[in-house]
Write a protein that holds these residues in place. Sequence first.
Motif, PDB file in Angstrom:
ATOM      1  N   HIS A 148    -112.434 -86.291 -56.283  1.00 15.14           N
ATOM      2  CA  HIS A 148    -111.819 -86.544 -54.980  1.00 15.14           C
ATOM      3  C   HIS A 148    -112.132 -85.430 -53.994  1.00 15.14           C
ATOM      4  O   HIS A 148    -111.655 -84.302 -54.154  1.00 15.14           O
ATOM      5  CB  HIS A 148    -110.285 -86.618 -55.098  1.00 15.14           C
ATOM      6  CG  HIS A 148    -109.789 -87.823 -55.810  1.00 15.14           C
ATOM      7  ND1 HIS A 148    -109.799 -87.940 -57.170  1.00 15.14           N
ATOM      8  CD2 HIS A 148    -109.254 -88.979 -55.338  1.00 15.14           C
ATOM      9  CE1 HIS A 148    -109.287 -89.104 -57.517  1.00 15.14           C
ATOM     10  NE2 HIS A 148    -108.952 -89.760 -56.417  1.00 15.14           N
ATOM     11  N   LEU A 149    -112.905 -85.760 -52.988  1.00 12.66           N
ATOM     12  CA  LEU A 149    -113.156 -84.849 -51.876  1.00 12.66           C
ATOM     13  C   LEU A 149    -112.700 -85.571 -50.610  1.00 12.66           C
ATOM     14  O   LEU A 149    -113.305 -86.562 -50.191  1.00 12.66           O
ATOM     15  CB  LEU A 149    -114.631 -84.481 -51.770  1.00 12.66           C
ATOM     16  CG  LEU A 149    -114.985 -83.564 -50.593  1.00 12.66           C
ATOM     17  CD1 LEU A 149    -114.336 -82.186 -50.792  1.00 12.66           C
ATOM     18  CD2 LEU A 149    -116.489 -83.418 -50.437  1.00 12.66           C
ATOM     19  N   PHE A 150    -111.623 -85.088 -50.007  1.00 15.15           N
ATOM     20  CA  PHE A 150    -111.056 -85.716 -48.830  1.00 15.15           C
ATOM     21  C   PHE A 150    -111.537 -84.996 -47.566  1.00 15.15           C
ATOM     22  O   PHE A 150    -111.248 -83.816 -47.376  1.00 15.15           O
ATOM     23  CB  PHE A 150    -109.522 -85.676 -48.892  1.00 15.15           C
ATOM     24  CG  PHE A 150    -108.942 -86.426 -50.055  1.00 15.15           C
ATOM     25  CD1 PHE A 150    -108.969 -87.809 -50.087  1.00 15.15           C
ATOM     26  CD2 PHE A 150    -108.385 -85.748 -51.127  1.00 15.15           C
ATOM     27  CE1 PHE A 150    -108.433 -88.513 -51.159  1.00 15.15           C
ATOM     28  CE2 PHE A 150    -107.850 -86.430 -52.197  1.00 15.15           C
ATOM     29  CZ  PHE A 150    -107.872 -87.824 -52.222  1.00 15.15           C
ATOM     30  N   GLU A 151    -112.265 -85.721 -46.733  1.00 14.94           N
ATOM     31  CA  GLU A 151    -112.717 -85.154 -45.469  1.00 14.94           C
ATOM     32  C   GLU A 151    -111.611 -85.273 -44.415  1.00 14.94           C
ATOM     33  O   GLU A 151    -110.848 -86.241 -44.411  1.00 14.94           O
ATOM     34  CB  GLU A 151    -113.978 -85.861 -44.992  1.00 14.94           C
ATOM     35  CG  GLU A 151    -115.187 -85.607 -45.868  1.00 14.94           C
ATOM     36  CD  GLU A 151    -116.453 -86.172 -45.250  1.00 14.94           C
ATOM     37  OE1 GLU A 151    -116.797 -85.764 -44.119  1.00 14.94           O
ATOM     38  OE2 GLU A 151    -117.097 -87.031 -45.894  1.00 14.94           O
ATOM     39  N   LYS A 152    -111.571 -84.306 -43.539  1.00 11.26           N
ATOM     40  CA  LYS A 152    -110.550 -84.293 -42.490  1.00 11.26           C
ATOM     41  C   LYS A 152    -110.620 -85.567 -41.649  1.00 11.26           C
ATOM     42  O   LYS A 152    -111.690 -85.983 -41.201  1.00 11.26           O
ATOM     43  CB  LYS A 152    -110.738 -83.060 -41.602  1.00 11.26           C
ATOM     44  CG  LYS A 152    -109.741 -82.961 -40.457  1.00 11.26           C
ATOM     45  CD  LYS A 152    -110.013 -81.745 -39.598  1.00 11.26           C
ATOM     46  CE  LYS A 152    -109.063 -81.675 -38.416  1.00 11.26           C
ATOM     47  NZ  LYS A 152    -109.326 -80.486 -37.551  1.00 11.26           N
TER      48      LYS A 152
ATOM     49  N   ARG B 287    -110.737 -80.627 -51.814  1.00  7.98           N
ATOM     50  CA  ARG B 287    -111.063 -81.230 -53.101  1.00  7.98           C
ATOM     51  C   ARG B 287    -109.829 -81.226 -53.994  1.00  7.98           C
ATOM     52  O   ARG B 287    -109.338 -80.167 -54.388  1.00  7.98           O
ATOM     53  CB  ARG B 287    -112.200 -80.471 -53.794  1.00  7.98           C
ATOM     54  CG  ARG B 287    -112.681 -81.159 -55.074  1.00  7.98           C
ATOM     55  CD  ARG B 287    -113.870 -80.439 -55.694  1.00  7.98           C
ATOM     56  NE  ARG B 287    -115.018 -80.470 -54.816  1.00  7.98           N
ATOM     57  CZ  ARG B 287    -115.817 -81.511 -54.648  1.00  7.98           C
ATOM     58  NH1 ARG B 287    -115.579 -82.639 -55.306  1.00  7.98           N
ATOM     59  NH2 ARG B 287    -116.851 -81.450 -53.839  1.00  7.98           N
ATOM     60  N   LEU B 288    -109.342 -82.405 -54.322  1.00  8.54           N
ATOM     61  CA  LEU B 288    -108.210 -82.519 -55.234  1.00  8.54           C
ATOM     62  C   LEU B 288    -108.650 -82.264 -56.670  1.00  8.54           C
ATOM     63  O   LEU B 288    -107.964 -81.571 -57.436  1.00  8.54           O
ATOM     64  CB  LEU B 288    -107.582 -83.912 -55.121  1.00  8.54           C
ATOM     65  CG  LEU B 288    -106.452 -84.228 -56.109  1.00  8.54           C
ATOM     66  CD1 LEU B 288    -105.242 -83.338 -55.844  1.00  8.54           C
ATOM     67  CD2 LEU B 288    -106.071 -85.700 -56.036  1.00  8.54           C
TER      68      LEU B 288
ATOM     69  N   SER C 136    -103.291 -90.621 -57.521  1.00  8.54           N
ATOM     70  CA  SER C 136    -103.855 -89.697 -56.539  1.00  8.54           C
ATOM     71  C   SER C 136    -102.997 -89.650 -55.283  1.00  8.54           C
ATOM     72  O   SER C 136    -102.807 -88.579 -54.681  1.00  8.54           O
ATOM     73  CB  SER C 136    -105.284 -90.104 -56.185  1.00  8.54           C
ATOM     74  OG  SER C 136    -106.123 -90.019 -57.307  1.00  8.54           O
ATOM     75  N   CYS C 137    -102.463 -90.798 -54.888  1.00  8.73           N
ATOM     76  CA  CYS C 137    -101.595 -90.847 -53.720  1.00  8.73           C
ATOM     77  C   CYS C 137    -100.354 -89.997 -53.947  1.00  8.73           C
ATOM     78  O   CYS C 137     -99.909 -89.257 -53.057  1.00  8.73           O
ATOM     79  CB  CYS C 137    -101.202 -92.292 -53.435  1.00  8.73           C
ATOM     80  SG  CYS C 137    -100.328 -92.526 -51.879  1.00  8.73           S
ATOM     81  N   ALA C 138     -99.795 -90.053 -55.163  1.00 10.47           N
ATOM     82  CA  ALA C 138     -98.623 -89.244 -55.484  1.00 10.47           C
ATOM     83  C   ALA C 138     -98.947 -87.755 -55.468  1.00 10.47           C
ATOM     84  O   ALA C 138     -98.153 -86.933 -54.998  1.00 10.47           O
ATOM     85  CB  ALA C 138     -98.077 -89.657 -56.849  1.00 10.47           C
ATOM     86  N   MET C 139    -100.118 -87.388 -55.959  1.00  5.29           N
ATOM     87  CA  MET C 139    -100.488 -85.979 -56.040  1.00  5.29           C
ATOM     88  C   MET C 139    -100.631 -85.324 -54.671  1.00  5.29           C
ATOM     89  O   MET C 139    -100.359 -84.139 -54.505  1.00  5.29           O
ATOM     90  CB  MET C 139    -101.795 -85.831 -56.833  1.00  5.29           C
ATOM     91  CG  MET C 139    -101.662 -86.134 -58.306  1.00  5.29           C
ATOM     92  SD  MET C 139    -103.259 -86.076 -59.161  1.00  5.29           S
ATOM     93  CE  MET C 139    -102.795 -86.667 -60.788  1.00  5.29           C
TER      94      MET C 139
END
Length: 439
Positions: free
Chosen positions: A370-374, A365-366, A384-387
């Motif tokens: 934003h929750l990014f699944e594997k 979770r950023l 967000s891409c930069a972060m």
Amino acid sequence: LARPLGAQHPQHLQAPQAPQGARSSCSKRAVSLAAFCAAFSLLTPAACFSAPLAAGPSSSLKLRSPAVSMTATQPAPADAQVTLDSVKDYYGKVLHTSKDLKTSACTAAGRPHQKIVDIINKIPEEVREKFYGCGAPLPLGIDGLSVLDLGSGSGRDCYVAAALVGEKGSVTGLDMTAEQLKVARDHSDEYCTKTLGYSKPNLQFVEGYIERLEEAGIAADSMDMVISNCVVNLSPDKPSVLREVYRALKPGGEFYFSDVYCDRRLPQHVKEHDVLWGECIAGALYTNDFVRYARAAGFEDPRILDSAPIEIVDPELKELTGEAKFYSITYRLFKLPGLLESLCEDYGQAVKYKGTIPGHPNSYRLDDGHLFEKNKISLVCGNSCAMVGEDGVSWLSKHFEVMGDRSAHYGEFPCHPKDPMASASAAAAATCAPGGACC
């Protein structure tokens, strides 16, 4: 615990009659609770104190209505010294353990990750007992990084960070309170070498002020991560704190911290109420004011990771505060020069989380949107891409695969507005952007 410099007081502070009540004998010199808290305020910041300091009328201060200007004036040297002495007395002599706190506003909000809980259980008891935080600003996956803790107090968060960064990383705790620094230093070498098994300590504590990190020996572009736990709100000059943090961070570094906030600027009668000051409520910083300070310092896109409500149960105090809502919030501020914009823009970029951050094997979770699944490809805005790793600048970049660049612009990214006070789970459920992650 905090580093109130006392070098600048807002123009909207003036000397009134001292408020009645809320007195104690923490020092020979009496300082009113209103004076103590007001001296740490810029506009409407939070003051994480739960017990009053004693006082005399001559030193008391009063908050006037927030001004449009953010300029400040120089306080009298005697007043500044009274403030510094009061803070040292409070955290060094009045508070003996976290049990002395009388409100949940200045204690941890929510249970940390189990990995952090396991580390905390191995920290010396004296260090744990003197913890006075309002969140758990301790990210995982920081192995090998350099970490600075602002207002480290007894050092609990530093001890956790020392375990998380590993033997190749380093942790520096900065505080102004001699008693707290002594506790932190007394146990650090043995903790690092015996408990953690390192060949030498990776943990140090220095005396200094959060508004003047350079004077404390914190060089520019020297830190990968800065953390803080319910301390920045105590500074009389928050813009300087944020500017100093930005200066100290390396490009791609992050300010990851928790504090107390409110969903509005509080009325004068609330800010003047001595009990509400003692309960960490009367000075709570309005979230939009904080965002303005952060952006002015260079942190263009502040992100909320977690928020937890602070409940007022006393009927009289609840009536005084009206419909105002108070929260412990963990913010993430990234230093990404030239990569962050004031709005979310669409460059057709996407990211994929590799599942490599310890403690987050399935997802990461950023922030609250934003929750990014594997291994799942997620569309994101440029910020967000930069972060998470664009151009390999962010400390998170090794954990994400980035697809696309900024060679073509497709307009504003379809982000949905979020309630900054929503819980992380509610915000994540309500703000998903079409085609992937949220922004």
